[in-house]
Design an enzyme around this catalytic site. Structure first.
Site, mmCIF file in Angstrom:
data_model
loop_
_atom_site.group_PDB
_atom_site.id
_atom_site.type_symbol
_atom_site.label_atom_id
_atom_site.label_comp_id
_atom_site.label_asym_id
_atom_site.label_seq_id
_atom_site.Cartn_x
_atom_site.Cartn_y
_atom_site.Cartn_z
ATOM 1 N N SER A 18 6.604 -9.580 -2.798
ATOM 2 C CA SER A 18 5.927 -9.031 -3.979
ATOM 3 C C SER A 18 5.025 -10.055 -4.671
ATOM 4 C CB SER A 18 6.959 -8.514 -4.989
ATOM 5 O OG SER A 18 6.291 -8.052 -6.151
ATOM 6 N N LYS A 69 10.691 4.561 -5.763
ATOM 7 C CA LYS A 69 9.850 5.218 -6.768
ATOM 8 C C LYS A 69 10.322 6.633 -7.113
ATOM 9 C CE LYS A 69 5.573 2.649 -5.946
ATOM 10 N NZ LYS A 69 4.120 2.775 -5.707
ATOM 11 N N GLY A 132 1.192 11.342 1.449
ATOM 12 C CA GLY A 132 2.498 10.870 0.986
ATOM 13 C C GLY A 132 2.461 10.515 -0.489
ATOM 14 N N MET A 217 -5.867 1.184 0.702
ATOM 15 C CA MET A 217 -4.841 0.756 -0.260
ATOM 16 C C MET A 217 -4.029 -0.442 0.236
ATOM 17 S SD MET A 217 -3.280 4.143 -2.032
ATOM 18 C CE MET A 217 -4.313 5.449 -2.661
#
Length: 277
Positions: A18, A69, A132, A217
């Protein structure tokens, strides 16, 4: 009297990769906000317990990444409109009354990055590849920019169809089978993770209009697989998702702290970090 340092974090599994701690630490420095931001691995079956413990111990807010999420969406006691439409949450904040509000800042981050690059979305013909969670999270913010049309295409057509129906009230949205997508588009957004494995969506190369923009993305060192292909077949501009990552982080920071950090310098620093410079 010592100043209280507020705690924030990002939860995911895996999470070692991350960039969020790097980004938010720079945001905090830029805005003089007293906070620390850490990356936390939540067990695959223990996300809710991990987040509950974080807030019980005084945590103020957190980001949520894969694969949690949808769980964060269920966990939040309140949801913003864009989180409701996205069906997923990437930002949680503890309110003064103890409630946890869930938001989804992904679409705002994407739009912010596109506009920063002077990409014209109003009146544009937009193609979104993939159906998605990543696609669903950005559709409403894209439609808010008033494009002429937004087309969703996906390997499994029924998923694209479902999204087109879900967002029909917000603009001109259609779903198309991949093998029928042959017309030109002004903005082509790849929401799939195909580039990470060096793959390409099964699409015609005729989709790139003159002066079109390709947006993947995914991100990495240099051009992604998708953006390389886009440039070879006529895309005038190609951008990866690093700016979207910074944009969604700035939006989360705004929700938590009430002020918006500048993204440009942070994006430059992050790009240097990614390229190992």
């Amino acid at each position: 009297m010592t100043q209280q340092i507020d705690r924030y974090a990002v939860f995911g599994n895996p999470i070692e990769h991350s960039k969020s701690p790097f980004i938010h630490t720079l945001f905090a420095r830029q805005t003089n906000q007293p906070l620390i931001y850490t990356a936390e691995t939540a067990p695959k079956e223990g996300f809710v317990e991990a987040v509950k413990a974080f807030f019980a111990e005084g945590g103020k807010g957190c980001n949520v990444t894969l694969p949690f999420k949808e769980e964060a969406y269920q966990f939040a006691s309140r949801l913003t409109e864009r989180a409701q439409l996205a069906g997923a949450v990437n930002t949680l904040k503890k309110l003064d009354d103890g409630d946890i509000i869930g938001d989804n800042t992904d679409g705002a981050g994407l739009v912010q990055d596109l506009l920063q690059h002077q990409v014209v979305l109003a009146g544009a013909r937009i193609l979104v590849i993939g159906a998605g969670g990543a696609a669903r999270g950005v559709l409403k913010p894209l439609l808010d920019q008033k494009p002429t049309s937004l087309t969703i295409t996906n390997r499994t057509f029924s998923k694209a169809e479902k999204l087109a129906v879900l967002f029909a009230a917000y603009g001109s949205v259609t779903a198309k089978e991949m093998n029928t997508v042959t017309e030109e588009y002004d903005v082509i957004i790849n929401s799939t993770s195909a580039s990470l494995s060096g793959e390409l969506p099964a699409l015609s190369s005729s989709i790139f209009a003159a002066n079109s923009t390709s947006y993947d993305m995914m991100y990495g060192k240099g051009d992604t697989t998708f953006n390389q292909w886009a440039k070879q077949h006529g895309a005038a501009h190609a951008y990866d998702g690093l700016g979207m990552l910074v944009g969604q982080a700035a939006e989360s920071f705004m929700l938590w702290r009430g002020l918006r950090p500048g993204s440009k310098q942070i994006l430059r620093e992050l790009r240097k970090n990614l390229e190992g410079l």
